[in-house]
Design an enzyme around this catalytic site. Structure first.
Site, short mmCIF file in Angstrom:
data_model
loop_
_atom_site.label_atom_id
_atom_site.label_comp_id
_atom_site.label_asym_id
_atom_site.label_seq_id
_atom_site.Cartn_x
_atom_site.Cartn_y
_atom_site.Cartn_z
N SER A 87 0.84 -1.19 0.00
CA SER A 87 0.00 0.00 0.00
C SER A 87 0.88 1.25 0.00
O SER A 87 1.71 1.41 -0.88
CB SER A 87 -0.96 -0.05 1.19
OG SER A 87 -1.99 0.89 1.06
N HIS A 138 -7.82 -5.61 0.42
CA HIS A 138 -6.63 -4.79 0.49
C HIS A 138 -5.52 -5.44 1.32
O HIS A 138 -4.34 -5.26 1.04
CB HIS A 138 -6.98 -3.42 1.06
CG HIS A 138 -5.87 -2.42 0.94
ND1 HIS A 138 -5.30 -2.07 -0.27
CD2 HIS A 138 -5.21 -1.70 1.88
CE1 HIS A 138 -4.35 -1.18 -0.09
NE2 HIS A 138 -4.26 -0.93 1.21
#
Length: 239
Positions: A90, A218
């Protein structure tokens, strides 16, 4: 002078000649997030995670909310006594990429992040505390029980907000591509990074590129630690 002991946490050793895998946490994350990976990488690589300022044992230090500033400080501390591999998830993928531009590692792994040339006008860092917490809960990156403890919330929210500001205000500056191999990883249901967006990382290197899609959102890494470790180790140039 910068104390390198502040920045790096070593979670497993590896034989001489095995790569050093330096891992960069997500927004709001800390080095300890990568500790559960140690058993999967043991003997394959030296697993080292970056500890950003302003959290856990560094919580008394000023927060840094700029990707390039973080990359400048970290890149100057890396040594090349063994093959150097970088892995970022990320926000950490952007820091790892910027570090790679400075030190040209032997391999770059980016996870859960769209290619840097894709710009979104995200403004989560401008939300009030409730809005910021709602976003973190949505991504399921932090144990939800943390936000039931008011004292813990006060402790972690500043770091989360600073990290979101760093990630959302970062803009890629066009330049020559990397020459090292680049491996991109993503979850097939990641709301923050679609497979198509992640596939565009291929434009950021003149070296070999591969795209790897795992089941999950995610934080697909948490449910696929063994498979991710096998991939990262197997695609290592020295493996």
């Amino acid at each position: 002078m910068v104390d390198t002991g502040l920045w790096f946490r070593r979670f497993c050793e590896a034989p001489e000649g095995a790569p050093r895998l330096v891992c960069f946490p997500h927004a709001g994350g800390a080095a300890s997030w990568f500790q559960p990976f140690a058993q999967h990488f043991s003997g394959r690589c030296e697993l080292v995670a970056v500890q950003y300022p302003g959290r856990q044992d560094r919580r008394s230090e000023p927060l840094l909310d700029d990707i390039r500033t973080l990359a400048d400080q970290i890149s100057g501390l890396l040594t090349r006594d063994r093959p150097l591999h970088l892995f970022g998830h990320s926000m950490g993928a952007m820091i790892a990429f910027e570090v790679a531009l400075r030190v040209e590692p032997d391999h770059l792994f980016v996870s859960g992040r769209r290619a840097p040339q894709i710009v979104r006008d995200d403004r989560v860092h401008l939300r009030d505390d409730a809005g910021l917490i709602a976003e973190v809960r949505r991504l399921a990156g932090t144990n939800a029980r943390v936000f039931d403890d008011e004292e813990l919330v006060r402790m972690v929210l500043p770091a989360i907000r600073a990290d979101y500001r760093a990630a959302e205000t970062y803009r890629y500056r066009p330049g020559p591509p990397l020459s090292c191999p680049l491996t991109a990883l993503t979850g097939d249901a990641d709301p923050k990074a679609s497979v198509d967006e992640v596939s565009l990382w291929r434009e950021r290197t003149a070296g070999a590129f591969s795209l790897n899609v795992f089941p999950g959102g995610h934080f697909f890494l948490s449910d696929n630690r063994s498979a991710v470790a096998a991939l990262v180790s197997g695609e290592s140039p020295s493996a």
